[in-house]
Design an enzyme around this catalytic site. Sequence first.
Site, PDB file in Angstrom:
ATOM      1  N   LYS A 154      16.130   0.653   0.664  1.00  0.00           N
ATOM      2  CA  LYS A 154      16.486   1.961   1.359  1.00  0.00           C
ATOM      3  C   LYS A 154      18.129   2.029   0.943  1.00  0.00           C
ATOM      4  CE  LYS A 154      13.359   2.264   4.856  1.00  0.00           C
ATOM      5  NZ  LYS A 154      12.824   3.408   4.910  1.00  0.00           N
ATOM      6  N   LYS A 180       7.720  -1.971  -1.081  1.00  0.00           N
ATOM      7  CA  LYS A 180       6.944  -0.725  -0.821  1.00  0.00           C
ATOM      8  C   LYS A 180       7.730   0.353  -1.291  1.00  0.00           C
ATOM      9  CE  LYS A 180       5.541   1.857   3.182  1.00  0.00           C
ATOM     10  NZ  LYS A 180       6.616   2.597   3.259  1.00  0.00           N
ATOM     11  N   ASP A 182       8.870   4.215  -0.519  1.00  0.00           N
ATOM     12  CA  ASP A 182       8.816   5.124   0.945  1.00  0.00           C
ATOM     13  C   ASP A 182       7.825   6.171   0.869  1.00  0.00           C
ATOM     14  OD1 ASP A 182      11.542   4.657   2.992  1.00  0.00           O
ATOM     15  OD2 ASP A 182       9.443   4.759   3.559  1.00  0.00           O
ATOM     16  N   GLU A 183       7.724   6.729   2.115  1.00  0.00           N
ATOM     17  CA  GLU A 183       6.426   7.688   1.974  1.00  0.00           C
ATOM     18  C   GLU A 183       6.966   8.833   1.428  1.00  0.00           C
ATOM     19  OE1 GLU A 183       8.350   6.585   4.662  1.00  0.00           O
ATOM     20  OE2 GLU A 183       9.424   8.025   5.241  1.00  0.00           O
ATOM     21  N   HIS A 272      -0.056   4.588   3.854  1.00  0.00           N
ATOM     22  CA  HIS A 272       0.864   4.917   5.184  1.00  0.00           C
ATOM     23  C   HIS A 272       0.410   6.251   5.756  1.00  0.00           C
ATOM     24  CE1 HIS A 272       4.908   6.536   6.301  1.00  0.00           C
ATOM     25  NE2 HIS A 272       5.305   5.105   5.844  1.00  0.00           N
ATOM     26  N   LYS A 312      11.655   1.672  16.083  1.00  0.00           N
ATOM     27  CA  LYS A 312      12.101   2.977  16.312  1.00  0.00           C
ATOM     28  C   LYS A 312      11.256   4.315  16.404  1.00  0.00           C
ATOM     29  CE  LYS A 312      12.139   4.153  11.612  1.00  0.00           C
ATOM     30  NZ  LYS A 312      12.948   4.091  10.151  1.00  0.00           N
TER      31      LYS A 312
END
Length: 430
Positions: A154, A180, A182-183, A272, A312
């Site tokens: 991130k 991983k 991210d999408e 995902h 979240k």
Amino acid sequence: MTGKIDWYSEFVDLDYTPAKDDLICLYYFEPARGISAAEAAGRIASESSAGTWTTLTKLPERVAKIKARAFELNGRYVKVAYPIDLWEPGNAPQLLSGIAGNIFGMKALKNLRLLDASLPAKYIKSFKGPHHGIRGLRSLLKIEKRPLTGAVPKPKIGFSAAEHAEVAYETWMGGFDLVKDDENLTSTSFNRFEDRVERMAKLRDRAEKETGEEKDALLNITGETNEMVRKAGLLHDSGFRFAMIDVVTCGTASVQTLRQVCGDLGIAIHAHRAMHAAFDRNPRHGISMYFLAKLMRLVGVDEIHSGTAVGKLVSTREEVTQIADVLRSSEVEVKTMLPQDWGTIKPALPVSSGGLHPGLIPSVMDILGSDCTLLVSGGIHGHPAGTRAGARAVIQAIEASMDGTDLKEYAREHEELSQALDKWGYLRPK
Ligand code: CAP
Ligand code: MG
């Protein structure tokens, strides 16, 4: 107007007993004003099988045999039986075009939600299911009992390939199994897929050597199907044994193609579910995540994001538990859904991700147990002592949860966990 102009009522038969090979769907529905429940149910069964809005001058006799029948009406819930001959073996897109197609747009319905489909043995045997399954994933990573662990570098987009690989190395060295993408990260000018794969492979090998542990990555091959096939080949040639696909944005057809390709390469598929909330969040309309998870196990992903209940993003404890059941069990008896016997289809792993940090690990494991993949991203990179310490803190939280020790107690002897609890405590982020 003279004579009968519609024949929806011929798709309602409350005395019908479904045949063994019928595919059965459970819908929640709200009729539009002036439409009765039976009229709405007839429209659902008709428009998703052989009917249309008006009576027809000519009708093949076969229609009487293959038409769907609404056979159980219970308040706002209806069960519809679809004869097996309506469905092309092994064709997931066609199934969706039937049971999740035009019916969502019918004016006679104010709301409609596909909750579940009970798939007959004859139908499921035309699909591959997961190549590895839970046992296969565990043996790939040599993990006996504990959850698989992973993290996304991130910010989700912005690192160069070199910087991305460095964060991956820190994550692996902190004890995590998987790194991983991210999408929404596929291949950008500053982080080209080929460049990222090459750099990640080098640092994966270094991390494996230094830790003696198996390390791997969920690199995102999402894109045009032929491109995904090419990227899967590149992952295989670089020694990776997983590939990540955004299954909703790619669509079931391409996931079926990649299931074939990845299976031949021995590559596990991490699914995902980005965009799922466009149709599964509204409890009165759309398609349940439960059904999406079931469809993806049928098509053959090895693991799929299933929610956290405490993180979240929206997901209730009940929903996460039900999704885990439909993914992991061989015979599913979720009380508010339909029974499902999975036959020889292997089980898939639920993935829990989204706003997790060490303080939430016990709550997630209380819901999912240890047969899951835990993805903790912001929750390690935001650790006061950095990524490696953050990963260690999550591993310590997993150890504590598995031996039933209170986190605060365990933190007395584990500095990284203690620092994580000081920063986040048991916060449930929104
Ligand atoms: C989590 C994540 C995942 C979400 C997906 C993100 O990052 O990478 O994509 O978990 O949601 O982009 O938000 P954090 P779900 O750990 O930093 O939140 O798993 O519900 O499909
Ligand atoms: Mg993400």
